[in-house]
Each structure stands twice: as structure tokens, then as C-alpha cells.
Write a protein that holds these residues in place. Structure first.
Motif, PDB file in Angstrom:
ATOM      1  N   ASP A 109     -38.014  46.675  -9.405  1.00 38.70           N
ATOM      2  CA  ASP A 109     -36.598  46.545  -9.043  1.00 38.70           C
ATOM      3  C   ASP A 109     -35.743  45.966 -10.164  1.00 38.70           C
ATOM      4  N   SER A 110     -36.356  45.493 -11.254  1.00 41.64           N
ATOM      5  CA  SER A 110     -35.540  44.985 -12.367  1.00 41.64           C
ATOM      6  C   SER A 110     -35.599  45.893 -13.608  1.00 41.64           C
ATOM      7  N   GLN A 115     -33.211  47.849 -18.782  1.00 39.89           N
ATOM      8  CA  GLN A 115     -32.719  48.970 -19.579  1.00 39.89           C
ATOM      9  C   GLN A 115     -31.332  48.659 -20.142  1.00 39.89           C
ATOM     10  N   LYS A 116     -30.517  47.931 -19.390  1.00 43.59           N
ATOM     11  CA  LYS A 116     -29.187  47.544 -19.873  1.00 43.59           C
ATOM     12  C   LYS A 116     -29.283  46.585 -21.056  1.00 43.59           C
ATOM     13  N   LEU A 117     -30.413  45.867 -21.170  1.00 47.56           N
ATOM     14  CA  LEU A 117     -30.613  44.943 -22.288  1.00 47.56           C
ATOM     15  C   LEU A 117     -31.140  45.656 -23.533  1.00 47.56           C
ATOM     16  N   CYS A 138     -38.577  46.730 -26.479  1.00 46.41           N
ATOM     17  CA  CYS A 138     -37.254  46.780 -27.080  1.00 46.41           C
ATOM     18  C   CYS A 138     -37.333  46.263 -28.513  1.00 46.41           C
ATOM     19  N   SER A 139     -36.684  46.973 -29.422  1.00 48.87           N
ATOM     20  CA  SER A 139     -36.560  46.465 -30.788  1.00 48.87           C
ATOM     21  C   SER A 139     -35.640  45.256 -30.751  1.00 48.87           C
ATOM     22  N   VAL A 140     -35.979  44.202 -31.501  1.00 47.76           N
ATOM     23  CA  VAL A 140     -35.121  43.003 -31.493  1.00 47.76           C
ATOM     24  C   VAL A 140     -33.719  43.330 -31.990  1.00 47.76           C
ATOM     25  N   PRO A 146     -25.464  42.046 -21.716  1.00 47.44           N
ATOM     26  CA  PRO A 146     -24.164  42.427 -21.176  1.00 47.44           C
ATOM     27  C   PRO A 146     -23.259  41.199 -21.089  1.00 47.44           C
ATOM     28  N   ASP A 147     -21.992  41.424 -21.203  1.00 49.65           N
ATOM     29  CA  ASP A 147     -21.037  40.319 -21.136  1.00 49.65           C
ATOM     30  C   ASP A 147     -20.996  39.765 -19.715  1.00 49.65           C
TER      31      ASP A 147
END
Length: 152
Positions: A109-110, A115-117, A138-140, A146-147
Motif C-alpha cells: 500500500d505504500s 514511486q513519488k520519491l 532509487c538512485s540517490v 514532494p513539497d
């Protein structure tokens, strides 16, 4: 309320780190204590977030191979700004130690949130303690938060 972020090593911070993780994982989530601590603790980089009275409220670790995990946040501090501080500190550690790729294992569920990160699914869904989970990477340099300034 202001929080302070500390980089702590396992030797120096073990008591505070273990107490917080036991509180969240063992007492609250009822996970077996043996599953909570492993051989990676001694070599991982640990972040500890404390409140203005020096009480630990959140922790997470980054292993040498880039795995972000053992995220434990006390219930009343589970807010986006706290998670934001924690992930920012962990990704900053990865950059400082030349770890090019960070990994997480998250509940299904997360997945959207991760994905947004900047994380993308990596491998098949798997079961852990009866919960379907997904490994993500994820590549650093692609990690983005997100804001959340409009949220409290």
C-alpha cells in the motif's frame, strides 16, 4: 516542535536505538524481537531524531549495500515532516558514503508513495511475516521529496 537529527553509530547509540525499535516493532507491532536486530546493525549508518528534551522519536538505518530500513517512528510523531527529515538524512548519508543506489522494502500500500520519491519496483512481490511487500530502488541523485510545506 523542533527536532534534532543525529548520525549515530551502533556502538555509541545502541541503547537508544534498540529501545526505540523495541518500542515500535516489538511492543506496538508485535514483531518477534529476534527478527528486529541483525548482523547489519554493527556496520550500518544510523539516524536518530530526538525531540527538544532529547527523547528519541524516530530512527532508521542505511546498510553498506544501500538498504534503508528499520524505520521506527513513535506513533504520535508519524507525520510527513518527520519521515521527510528521516529520509533526507538517510539519503544524505548514502551520498556522503558514495552509495549510488538506495533500496527499501515496503508494504504494497505504500508503493505509490515511494514511486513519488523516485523509487521503482525491483523484483517480484514477496511475503514477509504474512504481509505482501515490494523491494524498490532509487538512485540517490533521483531521490526527491514532494513539497509538504502546506501540511502540518
Amino acid at each position: 516542535m523542533t527536532f534534532r537529527v543525529e548520525n549515530v553509530d551502533w556502538l555509541r547509540g545502541k541503547d537508544r536505538l534498540a529501545k526505540l525499535r523495541e518500542h515500535v516493532f516489538v511492543l506496538e507491532w508485535r514483531l518477534p524481537r529476534e527478527a528486529e536486530f541483525d548482523e547489519h546493525d554493527a556496520t550500518a549508518f544510523h539516524i536518530l531524531i530526538v525531540d527538544n528534551e532529547d527523547n528519541p522519536i524516530a530512527t532508521g538505518r542505511l546498510t553498506q549495500s544501500g538498504e534503508i530500513g528499520r524505520i521506527a517512528v513513535k506513533r504520535k510523531f508519524r507525520t510527513l515532516p518527520v519521515y521527510r527529515q528521516l529520509f533526507t538524512a538517510l539519503v544524505t548519508l548514502a551520498k556522503q558514503h558514495n552509495v549510488p543506489l538506495v533500496h527499501v522494502s515496503c508494504d504494497l500500500d505504500s508503493v505509490n508513495y515511494h514511486q513519488k520519491l523516485g523509487f521503482t519496483p525491483n523484483g517480484p512481490v514477496f511475503m514477509e511475516a504474512g504481509i505482501p511487500r515490494q523491494k524498490m530502488a532509487c538512485s540517490v541523485n533521483q531521490f526527491t521529496l514532494p513539497d509538504v510545506t502546506h501540511m502540518h
